[in-house]
Design an enzyme around this catalytic site. Sequence first.
Site, short mmCIF file in Angstrom:
data_model
loop_
_atom_site.label_atom_id
_atom_site.label_comp_id
_atom_site.label_asym_id
_atom_site.label_seq_id
_atom_site.Cartn_x
_atom_site.Cartn_y
_atom_site.Cartn_z
N LYS A 85 1.02 61.39 5.67
CA LYS A 85 -0.26 60.95 6.23
C LYS A 85 0.01 60.28 7.58
O LYS A 85 0.78 59.32 7.68
CB LYS A 85 -0.89 59.95 5.26
CG LYS A 85 -2.38 59.96 5.25
CD LYS A 85 -2.85 59.14 4.06
CE LYS A 85 -4.31 58.85 4.15
NZ LYS A 85 -4.69 57.80 3.22
C1 E4P Z 1 -7.90 57.72 2.39
O1 E4P Z 1 -7.20 58.60 2.83
C2 E4P Z 1 -8.26 56.53 3.18
O2 E4P Z 1 -7.13 55.80 3.51
C3 E4P Z 1 -9.26 55.71 2.42
O3 E4P Z 1 -10.23 56.58 1.87
C4 E4P Z 1 -9.88 54.60 3.22
O4 E4P Z 1 -10.94 54.03 2.48
P1 E4P Z 1 -11.65 52.66 2.92
O5 E4P Z 1 -12.37 52.88 4.20
O6 E4P Z 1 -12.57 52.34 1.79
O7 E4P Z 1 -10.55 51.64 3.08
#
Ligand code: E4P
Length: 223
Positions: A85
Amino acid sequence: MQIYVDTANINHIRHCAELGFISGVTTNPSLLAKEDPSVDIRQRILEIYDLIGGHLSVEVNSTDTNGMIAEADEILSWFPNATIKIPMIPEGLSAVRKLSNKGIPTNVTLIFSANQAIAAANAGATYVSVFMGRLDDISFDSVGVLQDICEIWDVQDYESLIIAASVRNPLHIIESARAGADIATVPYNVIIQSLKHPLTDAGLNAFLKDYQKMTELKSSLNK
Ligand code: E4P
């Protein structure tokens, strides 16, 4: 549309693995820190991988291209089918291009606009993560942004899979599916919430009561 769980909580991931309809896990540094700031990240990631056995996105923490590549190599040494990621910054796009050239799957995170999604796709991202909740938080139409991206994907035939991320409620799941996202990555509590309906509970209670009545009647006739 597939559903991933967006968490680093082992008990929640264990339950999701049992549910039978969750296809992967996404994590990020904040999710890992929320569970245990002193956690050994490698150990936690391997625990998660053992439980889910599907897609697992692991985020790098460097902000320079070489640092991201070095972190990707380390993560891949933990388990070879990791998805790396990478943040949606110029240095991240260079890293995505290099990893993509080597056939390593990447998930470009922190995407908030169609322009960012197009750049990530052209860099060779396997997945583009479009953040819905954080757009809503600043009074921006997250569904509109996701719809634009899905429409562009259809017109352009981009291959990157679209992940609806930063999901905050069950309606986000429905809107993501309607827009045409390939995956929604959803927090555990929202997954559980999305399975519930008061009529399901009421219906099941009525069925169980009637079954109980029949069993009691049968046993009284047999006496
Ligand atoms: C997933 O890949 C993201 O890191 C995550 O959905 C972020 O979510 P949030 O905005 O609720 O922290």
